[in-house]
Design a protein around this motif. Sequence first.
Motif, short mmCIF file in Angstrom:
data_model
loop_
_atom_site.label_atom_id
_atom_site.label_comp_id
_atom_site.label_asym_id
_atom_site.label_seq_id
_atom_site.Cartn_x
_atom_site.Cartn_y
_atom_site.Cartn_z
N SER A 63 -5.85 -12.51 -12.42
CA SER A 63 -6.03 -11.26 -13.21
C SER A 63 -6.34 -11.85 -14.71
CB SER A 63 -4.85 -10.46 -13.15
OG SER A 63 -4.90 -9.51 -14.19
N PRO A 64 -7.40 -11.62 -15.33
CA PRO A 64 -7.50 -11.98 -16.63
C PRO A 64 -6.72 -11.03 -17.63
CG PRO A 64 -9.63 -11.51 -15.76
CD PRO A 64 -8.72 -11.08 -14.73
N GLU A 65 -6.49 -9.72 -16.99
CA GLU A 65 -5.51 -8.74 -18.22
C GLU A 65 -4.27 -9.27 -17.98
OE1 GLU A 65 -9.48 -7.24 -17.36
OE2 GLU A 65 -8.10 -7.94 -16.02
N LEU A 66 -3.74 -9.65 -16.87
CA LEU A 66 -2.43 -9.84 -16.70
C LEU A 66 -2.18 -11.52 -17.10
CD1 LEU A 66 -1.25 -8.24 -13.39
CD2 LEU A 66 -0.89 -7.39 -16.31
N ARG A 67 -3.23 -12.28 -17.16
CA ARG A 67 -3.22 -13.64 -17.07
C ARG A 67 -2.13 -14.42 -16.13
NH1 ARG A 67 -5.79 -15.79 -21.99
NH2 ARG A 67 -4.83 -17.63 -21.69
N LEU A 68 -2.71 -13.93 -14.94
CA LEU A 68 -1.54 -14.45 -13.84
C LEU A 68 -2.39 -14.54 -12.50
CD1 LEU A 68 1.50 -14.19 -13.09
CD2 LEU A 68 0.88 -11.99 -12.10
N TYR A 69 -2.15 -15.58 -11.87
CA TYR A 69 -2.58 -15.91 -10.58
C TYR A 69 -1.59 -15.04 -9.46
CZ TYR A 69 -5.18 -20.08 -12.04
OH TYR A 69 -6.09 -20.85 -12.58
N ALA A 70 -2.13 -14.78 -8.49
CA ALA A 70 -1.34 -14.06 -7.33
C ALA A 70 -2.14 -14.46 -6.01
CB ALA A 70 -1.49 -12.38 -7.20
N CYS A 71 -1.22 -14.60 -5.08
CA CYS A 71 -1.67 -15.20 -3.55
C CYS A 71 -0.89 -14.47 -2.76
CB CYS A 71 -1.13 -16.53 -3.35
SG CYS A 71 -1.71 -17.98 -4.65
N VAL A 72 -1.44 -14.36 -1.67
CA VAL A 72 -0.69 -13.52 -0.37
C VAL A 72 -0.91 -14.62 0.73
CG1 VAL A 72 -1.25 -11.39 -1.32
CG2 VAL A 72 -2.98 -12.39 0.12
N ALA A 73 -0.13 -14.45 1.78
CA ALA A 73 0.29 -14.84 2.84
C ALA A 73 0.28 -14.44 4.11
CB ALA A 73 1.39 -16.13 2.68
N SER A 74 -0.05 -15.06 5.28
CA SER A 74 0.04 -14.44 6.75
C SER A 74 1.36 -14.74 7.27
CB SER A 74 -1.10 -14.63 7.50
OG SER A 74 -1.22 -16.06 7.73
N SER A 75 2.38 -15.52 6.59
CA SER A 75 3.59 -15.99 7.30
C SER A 75 4.52 -15.98 6.07
CB SER A 75 3.34 -17.12 7.82
OG SER A 75 3.37 -18.23 7.02
N GLY A 76 5.69 -16.08 6.61
CA GLY A 76 6.89 -16.16 5.58
C GLY A 76 7.81 -14.79 5.81
N ALA A 96 5.00 -5.88 0.23
CA ALA A 96 5.55 -4.75 0.70
C ALA A 96 6.00 -4.63 2.08
CB ALA A 96 4.51 -3.58 0.27
N ALA A 97 5.52 -5.46 2.83
CA ALA A 97 5.91 -6.00 4.42
C ALA A 97 5.64 -7.08 4.68
CB ALA A 97 5.40 -4.72 5.12
N ASP A 98 6.12 -7.80 5.69
CA ASP A 98 5.80 -9.13 6.32
C ASP A 98 4.79 -8.92 7.39
OD1 ASP A 98 7.70 -10.43 4.76
OD2 ASP A 98 9.19 -10.50 6.09
N GLN A 99 3.88 -8.49 6.70
CA GLN A 99 2.38 -8.58 7.64
C GLN A 99 1.52 -9.72 7.33
OE1 GLN A 99 2.79 -3.54 7.32
NE2 GLN A 99 0.66 -4.43 6.87
N ASN A 100 0.42 -9.73 8.03
CA ASN A 100 -0.51 -10.80 7.65
C ASN A 100 -1.59 -10.38 6.77
OD1 ASN A 100 0.69 -11.84 10.04
ND2 ASN A 100 -0.88 -11.30 11.58
N TRP A 101 -1.05 -10.70 5.51
CA TRP A 101 -1.84 -10.57 4.38
C TRP A 101 -3.10 -11.67 4.37
CZ3 TRP A 101 -1.50 -5.80 3.26
CH2 TRP A 101 -0.10 -5.16 3.48
N VAL A 102 -4.37 -11.19 4.39
CA VAL A 102 -5.34 -12.33 4.63
C VAL A 102 -6.48 -12.26 3.25
CG1 VAL A 102 -5.00 -12.35 7.11
CG2 VAL A 102 -6.99 -10.52 6.03
N ALA A 103 -6.41 -11.03 2.59
CA ALA A 103 -7.43 -11.06 1.61
C ALA A 103 -6.80 -10.10 0.28
CB ALA A 103 -8.68 -10.39 1.92
N LEU A 104 -7.40 -10.51 -0.81
CA LEU A 104 -6.86 -9.97 -2.09
C LEU A 104 -7.84 -9.90 -3.19
CD1 LEU A 104 -4.16 -9.40 -3.65
CD2 LEU A 104 -3.98 -12.09 -4.33
N CYS A 105 -7.74 -8.70 -3.94
CA CYS A 105 -8.74 -8.84 -5.32
C CYS A 105 -7.97 -8.10 -6.27
CB CYS A 105 -10.10 -8.00 -5.05
SG CYS A 105 -9.88 -6.45 -4.83
N TRP A 106 -8.63 -8.48 -7.45
CA TRP A 106 -7.92 -7.82 -8.80
C TRP A 106 -8.91 -6.56 -9.12
CZ3 TRP A 106 -4.08 -6.40 -11.57
CH2 TRP A 106 -4.33 -5.96 -13.16
N ALA A 107 -8.58 -5.35 -9.45
CA ALA A 107 -9.36 -4.55 -9.71
C ALA A 107 -8.93 -4.00 -11.28
CB ALA A 107 -9.23 -2.91 -8.83
N ALA A 108 -9.57 -4.48 -12.22
CA ALA A 108 -9.18 -4.41 -13.74
C ALA A 108 -9.27 -3.10 -14.30
CB ALA A 108 -10.26 -5.28 -14.43
#
Length: 349
Positions: A63-76, A96-108
């Motif tokens: 996220s350029p606006e937050l100057r932050l990387y974020a990652c999501v996982a399918s385990s943990g 938000a829940a221990d689900q299989n999070w597989v894709a991610l985007c930033w909507a500026a």
Amino acid sequence: MTLQPGDLLAITRPVGPQAGTYQLPAAAMADLLSPLPVLGISGVLWSTVRSAADNSWQAICWSPELRLYACVASSGSGNRVMTSSDGIRWSAQPAAADQNWVALCWAAELGLFVAVSDSGTGQRVMTSADGRSWDLRQTPADNSWTSICWAPELGLLVAVASTGTGNRVMTSSDGLTWTDGPAAADQEWRSICWAPQLGLLVAVSSTGGTQRVMTSPDGRNWTLRTAAANTNWMALCWAAELGLLVALSSSGKGNRVMTSPDGINWTSRSSAADNAWTSLCWAPERELLVAVASSGTGNRIMTSPDGLSWTVRSSPADLGWRSLCWSAQRRQFAAVSNSGAGNRVMVSP
């Protein structure tokens, strides 16, 4: 100390609870000490760094606006998100829940990270304004959602799925309320991107005979297109400065890349190696396309200045690299893996 060509210099910096050591050639050090420190080596030289947890990391974005990387996982357990401001030090965050999070985007324009899952009941989307606090959102179908992108010119988030009957696309104008709709065909759609100069959404599939591409001007009406080869197309991006769509496959012999200037007509390109390519991104400041793979021996990275000719680069670890992004502010690539022991992130430089 005078560095000669071929000399090596070790740089030690903190990485999570332990120290990580980067060993770079003297020429690379000269780049690091120059006014534009990383442009000469970004995408070429890589180092692994300590991940916040040994989860199956599936997607990363900046996220350029937050100057932050974020990652999501399918385990943990309670830690399926991790964040970092520099790509080196990572912090675990609860999804938000221990689900299989597989894709991610930033909507500026929305100020939101948006992630999609291939598991869960009724709520396969989660959103966050800061990467740390996440909320589940109701979804219209429990499909295996595989990819998501933001099209600012349309004011629309669009996700695609690998399962579902007549409803393998869903859209949202705010990330909170979602509507499903038909894809051009019920195929295993793996990746989607927005090409603003073309005014097109484009998605690629790992199944479907010859027509493994679909395009849409609005996210709701889709048309099948003929792919350059009947292989497992897994990743896709738009390189605006090249005027080119570039797709990667996890199968095929010497033809695991295809390109298109319009989303309609596709041409096979020789891949640098027949690895299972999983993700790619375009860095305009670096004038470079970079791809990562989940297979290969010491060569799970390849780069290209034009999308046509590709060069293998040494990977620091033979892990299951799943996703890749570019930070223009940091002049840095970062990638995440679904395997490894304490080293499921790699950065360049």
